[in-house]
Design an enzyme around this catalytic site. Structure first.
Site, short mmCIF file in Angstrom:
data_model
loop_
_atom_site.label_atom_id
_atom_site.label_comp_id
_atom_site.label_asym_id
_atom_site.label_seq_id
_atom_site.Cartn_x
_atom_site.Cartn_y
_atom_site.Cartn_z
CE LYS A 1 3.01 -30.15 -65.85
NZ LYS A 1 3.68 -29.24 -66.65
NE ARG B 1 14.42 -29.57 -68.63
CZ ARG B 1 13.95 -28.53 -69.01
NH1 ARG B 1 14.95 -27.72 -68.91
NH2 ARG B 1 12.99 -28.06 -69.51
N1 BES Z 1 5.72 -32.72 -69.30
C1 BES Z 1 5.87 -31.36 -69.33
C2 BES Z 1 5.73 -30.64 -70.63
C3 BES Z 1 4.51 -30.45 -71.25
C4 BES Z 1 3.57 -29.55 -71.30
C5 BES Z 1 3.94 -31.62 -72.13
C6 BES Z 1 2.53 -29.25 -71.94
C7 BES Z 1 2.75 -31.47 -72.88
C8 BES Z 1 2.02 -30.48 -72.38
C9 BES Z 1 7.16 -31.04 -68.58
O1 BES Z 1 7.68 -31.97 -67.72
C10 BES Z 1 7.26 -29.85 -68.19
O2 BES Z 1 6.51 -29.59 -67.15
N2 BES Z 1 7.94 -28.79 -68.62
C11 BES Z 1 7.97 -27.50 -68.22
C12 BES Z 1 9.52 -27.01 -68.38
C13 BES Z 1 9.61 -25.81 -67.31
C14 BES Z 1 9.52 -26.01 -65.96
C15 BES Z 1 10.96 -25.32 -67.76
C16 BES Z 1 7.02 -26.54 -68.99
O3 BES Z 1 7.14 -26.72 -70.12
O4 BES Z 1 6.40 -25.57 -68.56
MN MN Z 2 7.11 -31.44 -65.76
#
Ligand code: BES
Ligand code: MN
Ligand code: ZN
Length: 499
Positions: free
Chosen positions: A279, A353
């Protein structure tokens, strides 16, 4: 915890702040009789019209005592969120003003009958008010010097209401508020402190404290035990971290007959760097919140036991960090979950997931009546519903109805999203049973569809709490930081029958 009492007469002495609930323009005759015409004119000049969110503060003297009064514009107090916010704001202002007592005046401009009309009982109003009052003292200040911490002077709250009393709900509301506060603490703690080990210790402490009076147990599975259970997806995420993963399973059996076995699963990624799908700083900044689901099911467990719900309750967390290292899982790796299904990793940031998959498989083996999971799962859910509303996904209409009814009673905002089978196509893989991520659009839904691969036909409901789990601009009874969402709804759900 504040001392909370209900009465029909305004207390007159002491260092108190009186919070008066006002709905719309108050009747001028009633207002003038209570506070006098000059105050009414001053409030009008300040454009106070009794709308939700408006306040007007003044001081007056009554029977020789100085009295601080704050008029609070409130909406429909029969709605839990408005009632809880009123109590919360009043106590917070009481602390700020240095008052030792806060009086919640629901009498002057509210007839109880209308205020609590759609609330099934006054006890529920009492419950919600108690939650708001105790949350009005909440702050996460463990890392702030003692003399710099916000002043907390309020010791006592007196609720003034006509006739009907909500006193019955007070104890329950205080138990729930304590659980919400604990869930917030577990989210607000820096990731260096709140590790998987810390979550396991918090859960163990809760169970130990309940053990003497209740039928409760805890099992913590270490990495090698998870390995023996073939939790390849959970352990794949965990392998990049120096912090040992912990699989946490708390259980409670009610004293009397059980209405069913409820499994509560919480996403417990104590820090989500994204892994090799790293990220950027902005996206990583708040990723200690990625354990909000775990915090909620661990904290709600304690409240469920103390309230004495009539369900068998299992709180389950596959706790790990998602980190980058020479041992971390890679893009293109294929992981095998504990139900034998294989997953091609096309994004290491879709780790939640994977951890939930193995937790769901574990839950299905407990022969559950229903499984509910709570997860800060996708940014896409925030795009879909905004930051304050959780996404609810399930193919079980009756379970969705029960859950959303509980959310309405508790005043937590949720909305159902569909789970269209055809989007599953996005998860097709050439090298494994599925990929862990689909395309950009519909990201909350494809995450939900991914989870359906692990439920083995069980009654199941998924709540994506990515938005409301953490608050950046305060609203309702939540300050900045972890919100404790959806502890209140879990307790409501466990207090009703399943349909
Ligand atoms: N923990 C994050 C989701 C999240 C994002 C929670 C912002 C709270 C605030 C999750 O693990 C994640 O990174 N999801 C990705 C999924 C994508 C790679 C398909 C996302 O939402 O970008
Ligand atoms: Mn994530
Ligand atoms: Zn995550």
């Amino acid at each position: 915890m504040l001392q909370l009492t209900w009465t029909t007469a305004l207390p007159t002495d002491g260092n108190q702040l009186i919070a008066v609930a006002v709905r719309d323009e108050p009747d001028p005759r009633v207002f003038d009789a209570r506070f006098g015409q000059p105050v009414r004119e001053a409030a009008a000049a300040a454009r106070f019209a009794g709308k939700p969110g408006e306040t007007f503060a003044f001081t007056s003297t009554r029977d020789g005592f100085l009295e601080r009064v704050v008029l609070f514009g409130v909406g429909d107090l029969a709605e839990a969120a408005g009632l809880r916010t009123f109590a919360h704001d009043a106590v917070r202002q009481g602390h700020a003003a240095g008052a030792t007592r806060v009086v919640l005046d629901l009498q002057s401009f509210f007839a109880d009958a209308s205020a609590f009309a759609t609330a099934p009982t006054a006890a529920r109003a009492g419950d919600i008010i108690a939650q708001g009052c105790d949350l009005g003292s909440y702050a996460y200040e463990d890392f702030i010097a003692v003399d710099k911490r916000a002043r907390k002077t309020v010791r006592e709250v007196v609720v003034v209401a006509n006739g009907s009393t909500g006193a019955e709900g007070t104890a329950r509301g205080q138990i729930i508020a304590a659980a919400i506060a604990r869930a917030r603490d577990l989210v607000n703690g820096p990731a260096a402190l709140v590790t998987p080990t810390h979550l396991a210790e918090a859960a163990t402490e809760i169970v130990s404290a309940l053990k003497s009076d209740h039928d409760v147990e805890i099992v913590i599975l270490e990495r090698d035990e998870c390995s023996r259970l073939n939790m390849g997806c959970f352990l794949g995420v965990a392998q990049g971290s120096d912090e040992p993963p912990k699989f946490i399973h708390m259980s409670y059996r009610p004293r009397g007959p059980s209405k069913g076995r409820v499994c509560l699963i919480g996403k417990g990624v104590t820090f989500d760097s994204g892994g090799y799908s790293l990220k950027p700083t902005d996206g990583m900044l708040d990723m200690k919140m990625d354990r909000a689901g775990a915090a909620a099911v661990i904290a709600a467990f304690e409240a469920a036991v103390r309230v004495g719900v009539n369900y068998e309750v299992h709180s389950i967390v596959a706790a790990t960090e998602n980190m980058v290292s020479g041992r971390a899982y890679r893009l293109g790796d294929v992981l095998t979950a504990s139900n034998g299904k294989t997953v091609e990793i096309n994004n290491t940031d879709a780790e939640g997931r994977l951890t939930l998959g193995d937790a769901l498989v574990y839950a299905t083996k407990l022969d559950p009546t229903v499984i509910l999971d709570f997860a800060t799962l996708t940014g896409a859910c925030i795009v879909a519903l905004g930051p304050r509303i959780a996404g609810v996904m399930s193919k079980d209409d009756a379970l969705v109805a029960d859950w959303l009814a509980a959310a309405t009673r508790s005043g937590e905002a949720m909305w159902r999203l569909p789970l269209p089978e055809d989007l599953k196509e996005q998860l097709k893989s050439k090298v494994a049973d599925m990929k862990n991520t689909g395309e950009r659009y519909g990201g909350a839904i494809t995450a939900g569809l991914f989870l359906t691969e692990f439920i083995d036909g069980r009654r199941w409901l998924h709540v994506d709490i990515a938005g409301p789990a953490m608050v950046s601009k305060p609203y309702g009874s939540t300050t900045v930081g972890g919100s404790g969402f959806p502890v209140a709804t879990i307790l409501e759900f466990l207090s009703d029958d399943l349909h």
